[in-house]
Design a protein around this motif. Sequence first.
Motif, PDB file in Angstrom:
ATOM      1  N   GLY B  11       0.831  -1.200   0.000  1.00  0.00           N
ATOM      2  CA  GLY B  11       0.000   0.000   0.000  1.00  0.00           C
ATOM      3  C   GLY B  11       0.865   1.249   0.000  1.00  0.00           C
ATOM      4  N   ILE B  12       0.261   2.384   0.260  1.00  0.00           N
ATOM      5  CA  ILE B  12       0.999   3.653   0.169  1.00  0.00           C
ATOM      6  C   ILE B  12       2.185   3.680   1.127  1.00  0.00           C
ATOM      7  N   SER B  13       2.025   3.120   2.328  1.00  0.00           N
ATOM      8  CA  SER B  13       3.131   3.252   3.278  1.00  0.00           C
ATOM      9  C   SER B  13       4.290   2.336   2.890  1.00  0.00           C
ATOM     10  N   GLY B  14       3.980   1.102   2.500  1.00  0.00           N
ATOM     11  CA  GLY B  14       5.039   0.182   2.108  1.00  0.00           C
ATOM     12  C   GLY B  14       5.763   0.663   0.854  1.00  0.00           C
ATOM     13  N   VAL B  15       4.992   1.129  -0.110  1.00  0.00           N
ATOM     14  CA  VAL B  15       5.598   1.542  -1.380  1.00  0.00           C
ATOM     15  C   VAL B  15       6.411   2.822  -1.210  1.00  0.00           C
ATOM     16  N   LEU B 103       6.767  -3.614   8.503  1.00  0.00           N
ATOM     17  CA  LEU B 103       5.381  -4.064   8.470  1.00  0.00           C
ATOM     18  C   LEU B 103       4.515  -2.895   8.028  1.00  0.00           C
ATOM     19  N   ALA B 104       3.902  -3.044   6.879  1.00  0.00           N
ATOM     20  CA  ALA B 104       3.019  -1.989   6.342  1.00  0.00           C
ATOM     21  C   ALA B 104       1.743  -2.686   5.923  1.00  0.00           C
ATOM     22  N   TYR B 275      10.119  -2.805  11.857  1.00  0.00           N
ATOM     23  CA  TYR B 275       9.497  -1.489  11.919  1.00  0.00           C
ATOM     24  C   TYR B 275       8.043  -1.625  11.473  1.00  0.00           C
ATOM     25  N   ALA B 276       7.244  -0.648  11.821  1.00  0.00           N
ATOM     26  CA  ALA B 276       5.867  -0.664  11.325  1.00  0.00           C
ATOM     27  C   ALA B 276       5.464   0.737  10.892  1.00  0.00           C
TER      28      ALA B 276
END
Lengths: 544, 448
Positions: B11-15, B103-104, B275-276
């Motif tokens: 999603g946006i945070s992982g990408v 972790l996203a 991390y998250a």
Amino acid sequence: MKALTYIGLAIFLIGLSIFTGSIFLGNFELKQSDLTTFLENKGIENELLQKELQSAVITGEKMDIFTFSSNVRGALEKNNAHYDALIAKYDAEKDWTKKGEQYQYRINDKDFRAMSFSLAKKSGTGFVVENRGLMWFLTFGLGIIGALLFILPQLKLLGPPGIKNNGVYHNPATNRGWIAWLVLVYLVVFYIMLYFMADYVVNWTFILDPISKALSGGEASQWFVYGFLYCVIMIVMAVRMYIKYRHNKYQVVRTTSVLFFQIVIAFLIPEIMTSLNMPAYDFKNAFPLDYDFFFDWNLDSLINSGGIGLFILVWGIVLTLVIVPVMVYFFGKRWYCSWVCGCGGLAETLGDPYRQNSSKKMFSWKLERWLIHSVLVFSLVMTLVTLYCYFTGASSFIGIPSNWIKDTYSVLIGAWFAGVIGTGFYPIFGNRVWCRFGCPLAAYLGFVQRFKSRFRITTNGGQCISCGNCSTYCEMGIDVRAYAQKGENIIRSSCVGCGVCSAVCPRGVLKLENGPLDGRINPTDVLLGNDVDLMDYVNNKNAS
Amino acid sequence: MEEHIVIIGNGISGVTTARHIRKLSDKKITIISAETDHFFSRTALMYIYMGHMKYEHTKPYENYFWKKNRIELKRAFVKTVDHANKQLQFADNTMMSYDKLVLAVGSKPNKFGWPGQDLEGVQGMYSKQDLDMLEKNAPNNKACNRAVIVGGGLIGIELAEMLHSRNIPVTFLVREESFWGGVLPSGESGMINRHILNSHIDLRLGVNLKEILSDENGRARAVVIAETGEEIPCNVVGLTAGVSPNIDFLRDSGIELGRGIKVNPMLETNIPDIYAVGDCAEQHEGINGRRPIEAVWYTGRMMGETVAQTLCDNPTEYKPGHWFNSAKFIDIEYQTYGWVFSKPREGEIHFHWKHPDDTKCITINTEEATGKFIGINTFGIRMRHQIFDRWLTEERTTDYILEHLKDANFDPEFYALFEKDIVAHYNKTYSKNIQVKSKSWARIFSKA
Ligand SMILES: Cc1cc2nc3c(=O)[nH]c(=O)nc-3n(C[C@H](O)[C@H](O)[C@H](O)COP(=O)(O)OP(=O)(O)OC[C@H]3O[C@@H](n4cnc5c(N)ncnc54)[C@H](O)[C@@H]3O)c2cc1C
Ligand code: SF4
Ligand code: SF4
């Protein structure tokens, strides 16, 4: 309400069918006297040709336009074959004088259709010619009524004002489905006929003769039909724009502007000028979009038209060299491309339902830059060659024959690219195919917009949610989101400032505006909401 | 050998994390997702169903982007995280090792144990799979004569708009006395109530779901309202009563969990090298009065940017700036800058202006004692983020803001402007005499 749209659609299709079918109607019988005057007016003294034409089309038999056209062209071919044989013969005999004499009797292949058209125009009989008013109603009339019945109920059907693109990608007319392909084929065939087989559609010109005579005093040509149709389509589809974007003042004003420029400046004024024996001129059509402005025949005609001709000559040059770039500096390319231009006007009205089909791929962007700049170079080289030859009397320059390059440009770019492909491909490749890939004026405006202009699309800080509406509905295939999601302003040479990206954005991220050059590219440090100093007030709150 | 950074969630945070790591380093990056092959914009899911876009259009990057940037993509579900051995186990029992793990994993729709919540035809609206399911459950108003939506938040109203776009009758159950009443001041929320009703959506306020009734095939056939016992026949039930972190697979991993994955301001979990970020991260304590879990797009992006710095040897705290957000309620756009609460807190006052056409309004929150501007909600009028951000940093007064309101307007050209009306109303309400200044580019571009 829904029923009304179906009725409208049916009426529209009936009108369209009659319009299309009308080209098969009528008989074409040429009178001897008409042929004689025609040849005299053309200054053709060629008995063989006269005989061939006589036996081809003054037969007493009833002919439809296709037979008529093919007979005329057959006669012209026979004539040419005869003289070609003579040329070959004298060539073999090395009789150069006689060989040279024969050329004047040949008819240029390019003129076959035009001659056929002129003769057909004199010889049409039958229902269409006898019932022009009725035919107007059955074609244009039904088309307009049907289309409006289809469009007007949207006022209610779309619901409250706002962006309503519901179902665009479920509808075979707008999602590159079978209807879109049908429309493409229809448009392509239409343009091919108009540009290359005008004699086949001579019946359409009969329908509009009364209007043409009222405006300019002359009979309607295929170009009059095209111009009239263009205006009608733009008006009807502008009604659709007014309804669809009624919440968006920018769209409403802009649509009114393109309508005005098309109807008054591009259509009415040139017709009126013709009626006053002036050279017809579209005052907003800037070189190099107006690619034949510097053609010898145009220069001659302007120079021979006294004061007004001279004025047009100066205006045309000032328009391109001063007005266009200065206006782009202040307002961006949009002042021309989506407020004034006729091609843009059609794209923004008829083409609006197709805007989402422009490709956003990186590949298309590369192709676009290659093509549009090549056309710009092509148009400039052509004009250079033409002008050189005009002033020196030479027939070629730097090895390029002036006539050849003019003809090539007119056919390849003027007819095929701008017309057949540029408009015909709307339903599949989006409504700005020509403006994006071909228009040399757009390329020129684009340079100015990119490098020296107050125009930009401001991105509203960090508000973008990367949804993709802006990119999807950008008719120029600009990946607007790619900039917006980084918080960057959009400064692209191809942006025509249609404002639809801003209209469809659900988060209010985009604003077209003119502002100072400083801060145009990097308004401030890109602001996405991160790493700003803490909010003191909250700290105070926490402390208390 | 470069360090291998594995990110669960595309999603946006992982990408964003991956993109920024790539900008800063040459590390090996792998993004794992069970949902889709490529990153798409979750916020645009509604537009796919409504036919504004196709799935393809919601992907912010073309497919070649990942290879070009050497970001490896893996489509798989992570079953367990074994931090002792730094290994992930996938659903098919294959393994992958990592050096650092981000972790996203986002959120999942809330379910509150309603009877019938797992029937066929009952669904949330969060993932691509949910969208595909909706396409099956509610392709048109023949297959679905009525849908009931439970939960009056942002996703609920989007789902209502979606179904309505296909002419499916919608009943919208909202627990609060007014739509989004826990967040919006009453004037605004009342305006949105009326807008929902005007859009022909059957909005029911102050009601709770009691149960969902099944037909003989295990499909939802009706819902029952707790307060009235009314039975509303329907074929589709949308559960949109909020979301919560999607962390079930981490239950026994040893990673500290609360409602979400517990992190410190460095976005570190209790386990080193893990991390998250994004929806799933839960701060031990909300930063600057923010909530510990912020399930919005923008914060996911900011956390991604931040953690990428940390992972590339530039340890950085997550320091979100001034709060902002936006949404769209059917046809009415909403933006907010700073804080406006549904009821003014101690010592705060709300100034409210509404246009007579009932589609535009603003509310400004002010600290009463000092006149300091705290935040603005704006409906149907776009405002400039950058200006409000600066005004918040500069701690301007509300008087100042109204005087310079023209600088902040972000509506398209030729739109009617309402600064005069707004300020006149303000002057009348507080017996002041503020004059609106004309727009100044110099001010707009000056820096804080
Ligand atoms: C319909 C809708 C509309 C929204 N609109 C807005 C809006 O307008 N503005 C706004 O600010 N926010 C909006 N949001 C919220 C916003 O979309 C989220 O805050 C954001 O997408 C969260 O991003 P993320 O990267 O944290 O997680 P996600 O986008 O949820 O990504 C997590 C990914 O991880 C995957 N995953 C989870 N666990 C595993 C596992 N064990 N193995 C493999 N893969 C796994 C999931 O499948 C998912 O693909 C909206 C949300 C929805 C659902
Ligand atoms: S970027 Fe926006 S304004 Fe420019 S052409 Fe594309 S849609 Fe129109
Ligand atoms: S439409 Fe607006 S929110 Fe969506 S991607 Fe474009 S700029 Fe961002």
